[in-house]
Design an enzyme around this catalytic site. Sequence first.
Site, mmCIF file in Angstrom:
data_model
loop_
_atom_site.group_PDB
_atom_site.id
_atom_site.type_symbol
_atom_site.label_atom_id
_atom_site.label_comp_id
_atom_site.label_asym_id
_atom_site.label_seq_id
_atom_site.Cartn_x
_atom_site.Cartn_y
_atom_site.Cartn_z
ATOM 1 N N HIS A 151 0.872 -1.180 0.000
ATOM 2 C CA HIS A 151 0.000 0.000 0.000
ATOM 3 C C HIS A 151 0.911 1.233 0.000
ATOM 4 C CE1 HIS A 151 -2.984 -2.920 1.931
ATOM 5 N NE2 HIS A 151 -3.388 -2.682 0.696
ATOM 6 N N GLU A 195 1.720 3.770 3.043
ATOM 7 C CA GLU A 195 2.111 3.225 4.352
ATOM 8 C C GLU A 195 3.633 3.307 4.442
ATOM 9 O OE1 GLU A 195 0.124 -0.574 4.579
ATOM 10 O OE2 GLU A 195 -1.849 0.359 4.354
ATOM 11 N N HIS A 201 3.243 -3.145 6.999
ATOM 12 C CA HIS A 201 2.155 -2.200 6.724
ATOM 13 C C HIS A 201 1.968 -1.231 7.881
ATOM 14 C CE1 HIS A 201 0.022 -4.376 3.305
ATOM 15 N NE2 HIS A 201 0.951 -5.251 3.689
ATOM 16 N N GLU A 257 1.429 -5.005 11.101
ATOM 17 C CA GLU A 257 0.857 -3.657 11.183
ATOM 18 C C GLU A 257 1.627 -2.907 12.261
ATOM 19 O OE1 GLU A 257 -1.407 -2.356 9.289
ATOM 20 O OE2 GLU A 257 -2.198 -4.139 8.263
#
EC number: 3.5.1.96
Length: 339
Positions: free
Chosen positions: A64, A67, A156, A220
């Site tokens: 992404h 990010e 991410h 994450e």
Amino acid sequence: MTEQYGLSLGKLLELTLAGREPAEKIQVTSSGIRLQWLSEGALLVKPANGTDAGIDLLLSAGIHGNETAPIEMLDRLLKRIARGEIKPRVRILFLLGNPEAMRRNVRFVEQDMNRLFNGKHVLTSGFEAQRADQLERLVAHFFSEPDRARLHYDLHTAIRGSAIERFALYPWSEGREHSQAEMARLEAAGIDAVLLQSKPGITFSAYSYAAHQAEAFTLELGKARPFGQNAGVDVSQLESRLKAIIEQCEPELPQTLERLKVFHVSREIIKQSEAFRLHLADDVANFSPLPEGYLLAEDGSQKWIVTETDARIIFPNPNVRPGLRAGILIVPTKALDNS
Ligand SMILES: O=C(O)CCC(=O)N[C@@H](CCC(=O)O)C(=O)O
Ligand SMILES: [Zn+2]
């Protein structure tokens, strides 16, 4: 260029953002570490002769494009390798997933690339589908050497804030058990929670896990912010652990999990149509508890009512395309100490 400033292939990020190809595709540090540009955003690092510990480590970020904290972390690690400060004893493939989205500071250009793996890209077309195909080929080649340990961290940051800042998603594949040792390594890397999947996935980490038997995780690491604005995203413990894995000087891992919170997926909320409505405010953080009986979402006549005890929500997002995940309902797998 002298090693004091680093081999120029250490500038993978700058080259990729500028859309430039290096003139010299292979460079070697004075201690024999080999850097090879494979294609845009893809760089292979090989240990010096006689120092390879038999581990293949895939480090990806920017699947992404907005990010950026983990992209900056990989940039720091690679520059230290190119300067000769970090001496890898493992093979490493650095991948910056979606260069065009990174240049535009957007999650994706046409479609979410992290829904296009494990065969999904062949069902569609366009920029991200082609890139997902290319990434799968690069990974397949990287993981094609037999009898080596395979590890993939796909890095991410999240759209929303999170009650638990750093967490992992651990893919699932038939007949395989989630590794306690890998979870202990996550804990040692500053990851506070892990979410165990229980069905096949279409994300990048799910691809490495299922197609190449790698130990693979989506990590994450905080909230998504633009390049240069990541002071509030603390990746220091992960960065030190990755350096230790790369140099094969990891401190011994604990035999049992001490503070890692373990969750499993109860249900994925799949948006069916543009009538989908999510009954959650934009500022509700990931891991927020939801009471039993709560009407979480509606899509025409379909309703998602919380029936689980101790349910939490992660990645609530009503703006995805129909057919895609608009949130995950999770429940704790073991008693939580600090929740
Ligand atoms: O914050 C969000 O809503 C999404 C953050 C994000 O990009 N998460 C990954 C998780 C991938 C996985 O499920 O392993 C994603 O949605 O692709
Ligand atoms: Zn992401």
